[in-house]
Design a protein around this motif. Structure first.
Motif, short mmCIF file in Angstrom:
data_model
loop_
_atom_site.label_atom_id
_atom_site.label_comp_id
_atom_site.label_asym_id
_atom_site.label_seq_id
_atom_site.Cartn_x
_atom_site.Cartn_y
_atom_site.Cartn_z
N ALA A 27 0.84 -1.19 0.00
CA ALA A 27 0.00 0.00 0.00
C ALA A 27 0.87 1.25 0.00
O ALA A 27 2.00 1.24 0.50
CB ALA A 27 -0.91 0.01 1.21
N SER A 28 0.33 2.30 -0.57
CA SER A 28 0.97 3.61 -0.55
C SER A 28 -0.13 4.66 -0.53
O SER A 28 -1.08 4.57 -1.31
CB SER A 28 1.86 3.78 -1.79
N ASN A 29 -0.01 5.61 0.37
CA ASN A 29 -1.00 6.69 0.50
C ASN A 29 -2.42 6.17 0.65
O ASN A 29 -3.36 6.68 0.04
CB ASN A 29 -0.91 7.65 -0.69
N GLY A 30 -2.58 5.10 1.44
CA GLY A 30 -3.91 4.57 1.73
C GLY A 30 -4.54 3.73 0.64
O GLY A 30 -5.71 3.37 0.73
N LYS A 31 -3.78 3.42 -0.40
CA LYS A 31 -4.30 2.61 -1.51
C LYS A 31 -3.40 1.39 -1.72
O LYS A 31 -2.17 1.48 -1.56
CB LYS A 31 -4.30 3.40 -2.82
N ILE A 32 -3.99 0.29 -2.11
CA ILE A 32 -3.21 -0.88 -2.51
C ILE A 32 -2.66 -0.57 -3.90
O ILE A 32 -3.39 -0.12 -4.78
CB ILE A 32 -4.07 -2.16 -2.51
N VAL A 33 -1.35 -0.80 -4.09
CA VAL A 33 -0.72 -0.41 -5.35
C VAL A 33 -0.32 -1.62 -6.21
O VAL A 33 0.07 -1.44 -7.37
CB VAL A 33 0.51 0.50 -5.10
N ALA A 34 -0.44 -2.83 -5.67
CA ALA A 34 -0.12 -4.04 -6.43
C ALA A 34 -0.59 -5.25 -5.63
O ALA A 34 -0.90 -5.14 -4.44
CB ALA A 34 1.38 -4.15 -6.69
N ALA A 35 -0.65 -6.38 -6.30
CA ALA A 35 -0.89 -7.66 -5.63
C ALA A 35 0.23 -8.59 -6.08
O ALA A 35 0.41 -8.82 -7.28
CB ALA A 35 -2.26 -8.23 -6.00
N CYS A 36 1.00 -9.10 -5.12
CA CYS A 36 2.13 -10.00 -5.39
C CYS A 36 1.79 -11.33 -4.73
O CYS A 36 1.96 -11.50 -3.52
CB CYS A 36 3.42 -9.41 -4.84
N LEU A 37 1.29 -12.27 -5.52
CA LEU A 37 0.66 -13.47 -4.99
C LEU A 37 1.47 -14.73 -5.20
O LEU A 37 2.14 -14.88 -6.23
CB LEU A 37 -0.71 -13.63 -5.66
N ARG A 38 1.37 -15.62 -4.23
CA ARG A 38 1.98 -16.95 -4.31
C ARG A 38 0.85 -17.95 -4.53
O ARG A 38 -0.13 -17.96 -3.78
CB ARG A 38 2.73 -17.26 -3.02
N LEU A 39 0.99 -18.80 -5.54
CA LEU A 39 -0.08 -19.75 -5.87
C LEU A 39 -0.35 -20.74 -4.75
O LEU A 39 -1.48 -21.20 -4.60
CB LEU A 39 0.24 -20.49 -7.17
N GLU A 40 0.65 -21.04 -3.92
CA GLU A 40 0.41 -21.99 -2.83
C GLU A 40 -0.53 -21.39 -1.77
O GLU A 40 -1.16 -22.12 -1.02
CB GLU A 40 1.70 -22.50 -2.19
N LEU A 41 -0.63 -20.07 -1.71
CA LEU A 41 -1.56 -19.41 -0.79
C LEU A 41 -2.79 -18.85 -1.51
O LEU A 41 -3.80 -18.55 -0.88
CB LEU A 41 -0.85 -18.27 -0.05
#
Length: 124
Positions: A27-41
């Motif tokens: 997050a930056s400035n109160g907003k989510i700026v990316a999603a970095c996901l692991r397939l096992e989760l």
């Protein structure tokens, strides 16, 4: 900004969009700026994002679920290699065990460890 199906390091992602390099939903400035996901989760990523019950994951999931702006989504390929799979925006959010369970099978979490599942839609 990011090229579809190209791999990026967390440092590359951070330099481009900001946010915490260690968070799966930086997050930056109160907003989510990316999603970095692991397939096992997140076995059904990028269409569904599973948030565990930890305080930071709960807060980030709530922020993303209320956010109209799309975010770049990355799927982890290796220890520091994340493939860009497109921009997605939150469409729906599920918070009860009954709602979440169909989307968390294979995520390695018990139902009580899941705080939210966010259904994402592709953004063109």
């Amino acid at each position: 900004m990011f090229e579809l199906n190209k791999d990026y390091s967390r440092e590359n992602i951070h330099q481009t969009v900001g946010g915490n390099k260690d968070s799966f939903l930086p997050a930056s400035n109160g907003k989510i700026v990316a999603a970095c996901l692991r397939l096992e989760l997140n076995p059904r990523a990028p269409e569904y994002i599973v948030c565990n019950s930890g305080a930071s994951a709960r807060a980030a999931g709530l922020t993303l679920s209320r956010q109209a702006e799309p975010v770049p989504v990355f799927i982890r390929q290796d220890s520091d290699r994340y493939r860009f799979v497109g921009h997605f925006a939150a469409q729906e959010t599920y918070t009860t065990q009954v709602e979440c369970t169909p989307f968390t099978q294979g995520a390695g979490l018990t139902p009580s460890q899941v705080s939210r599942v966010i259904k994402m839609r592709p953004h063109k």
